[in-house]
Scaffold this active site. Structure first.
Site, PDB file in Angstrom:
ATOM      1  CG  HIS A  77      11.597 -41.818 174.589  1.00 28.10           C
ATOM      2  ND1 HIS A  77      12.191 -40.903 175.425  1.00 28.10           N
ATOM      3  CD2 HIS A  77      12.626 -42.508 174.009  1.00 28.10           C
ATOM      4  CE1 HIS A  77      13.505 -41.023 175.362  1.00 28.10           C
ATOM      5  NE2 HIS A  77      13.792 -41.978 174.500  1.00 28.10           N
ATOM      6  CG  HIS A 236      16.740 -45.448 176.947  1.00 24.06           C
ATOM      7  ND1 HIS A 236      15.499 -44.951 177.259  1.00 24.06           N
ATOM      8  CD2 HIS A 236      17.190 -44.713 175.903  1.00 24.06           C
ATOM      9  CE1 HIS A 236      15.219 -43.944 176.454  1.00 24.06           C
ATOM     10  NE2 HIS A 236      16.232 -43.780 175.623  1.00 24.06           N
ATOM     11  CG  ASP A 240      15.901 -45.009 172.083  1.00 23.06           C
ATOM     12  OD1 ASP A 240      14.903 -44.454 172.580  1.00 23.06           O
ATOM     13  OD2 ASP A 240      17.069 -44.600 172.271  1.00 23.06           O
ATOM     14  CG  HIS A 263      17.587 -42.782 167.061  1.00 24.82           C
ATOM     15  ND1 HIS A 263      16.504 -43.489 167.518  1.00 24.82           N
ATOM     16  CD2 HIS A 263      18.068 -42.087 168.121  1.00 24.82           C
ATOM     17  CE1 HIS A 263      16.330 -43.228 168.803  1.00 24.82           C
ATOM     18  NE2 HIS A 263      17.256 -42.381 169.186  1.00 24.82           N
TER      19      HIS A 263
END
Length: 303
Positions: A77, A236, A240, A263
């Protein structure tokens, strides 16, 4: 020329680590040109870790770095905010291993940089320009970057949950036309109530709450204040992605597309890009020719 950026003065913040549950002090400190973004662990003898794909060691639930035994967790973030504001050079001091989660979005980090002010430096900013398509796959999930004169993200998520399905699970954001500050920065991380007990047994999510995340029951949202955007979940995930891509070492010029990414897949994509030198070039631009234009300090009413 488009110049490198740092901040004008030191700023501090304090918050809880979403996984550790520990109170963390964070300090952002101006850095000289070509310094890059570097994390410094005050509780580990002042040892440092450079924010770059080469040092990624953690890709489950968050993105983390490690160098010579020193770890920095949950950086995505903060990195997303720095990418959006074009901050190339910064020293980030922490007195624990985890960047504080704040409210679960990047907006508090945007505010911190805004409070410090942005300082342009007399050194050209380096951009990662994608020249060929690079794609990675993991089962049904995939992510790719392809040439585009600007920065654009197209993402489709796929969660079996009523509220996420209703919110819309596919979105394209063209950052030449849409504002990161208005459209992306306030989107919060989210998690499922049913997973919390399991995660906490693994010493994860110890600091998670409705203060710093959207909490989902089996069929509803537990946050009393509801959603910030009707499609906050996919927004969101784009937040990321912006943070993970900044670990290339500069702002990416290209189009990121993905399906059910996270991720881990983002890290695999970065490794694939960097392993194919012909797929990208590192370039500088004159201001009038730049595919990306960064925010000035006139940010009133932007959040």
């Amino acid at each position: 020329m488009v110049k490198q950026r740092t901040i004008k003065k030191m700023v501090k913040a304090r918050g809880v680590g979403i996984h550790s549950g520990k109170l963390v002090n964070l300090t952002l400190i101006p850095a000289e040109a070509d310094h890059g973004v570097v994390f410094k662990r005050l509780d580990a003898g002042g040892r440092q870790v450079h924010a770059h794909s080469a040092f990624v060691n953690e890709v489950v639930l968050s993105t983390g770095l490690e160098s010579q035994g020193v770890k920095i967790s949950t950086i995505e973030h903060l990195m997303s905010a720095l990418s959006a504001l074009g901050i190339d050079n910064l020293l980030v001091e922490l007195d624990s291993f985890e960047v504080p989660i704040m409210d679960g979005s990047s907006a508090p980090f945007i505010f911190l940089v805004q409070s410090a002010g942005i300082q342009e430096q007399d050194t050209p900013k380096r951009f990662i320009v994608i020249n060929d398509t690079v794609r990675v796959e993991n089962g049904a999930s995939w992510a790719q970057v392809s040439p585009h004169n600007g920065f654009m993200v197209t993402l489709e998520i796929d969660f079996e949950h009523k509220k996420i399905k209703e919110s819309g699970q596919k979105l394209t954001i063209d950052f030449a036309e849409q504002s990161y500050l208005k459209e992306i920065s306030r989107a919060r991380t989210f998690g499922f109530e049913r997973d919390v007990e399991m995660l906490q047994k693994q010493n994860l999510a110890l600091g998670a709450s409705t203060v710093n995340a959207i909490a989902l029951s089996d069929d509803d949202i537990l946050n009393e204040d509801g959603m910030r955007f009707h499609n906050e979940f996919v927004k969101h995930k784009i937040l990321d992605i912006v943070g993970d891509l900044y670990l290339l070492g500069g702002n990416l010029i290209g189009h990121y597309e993905g399906y059910k990414t996270g991720h881990m897949l983002n890290d695999q994509l970065l490794s694939a890009i960097l392993s194919q030198p012909k797929a990208f070039t590192i370039e500088t631009f004159e201001e009038q020719d730049s595919p990306i234009h960064y925010y000035s300090e006139d940010w009133q009413n932007t959040l």
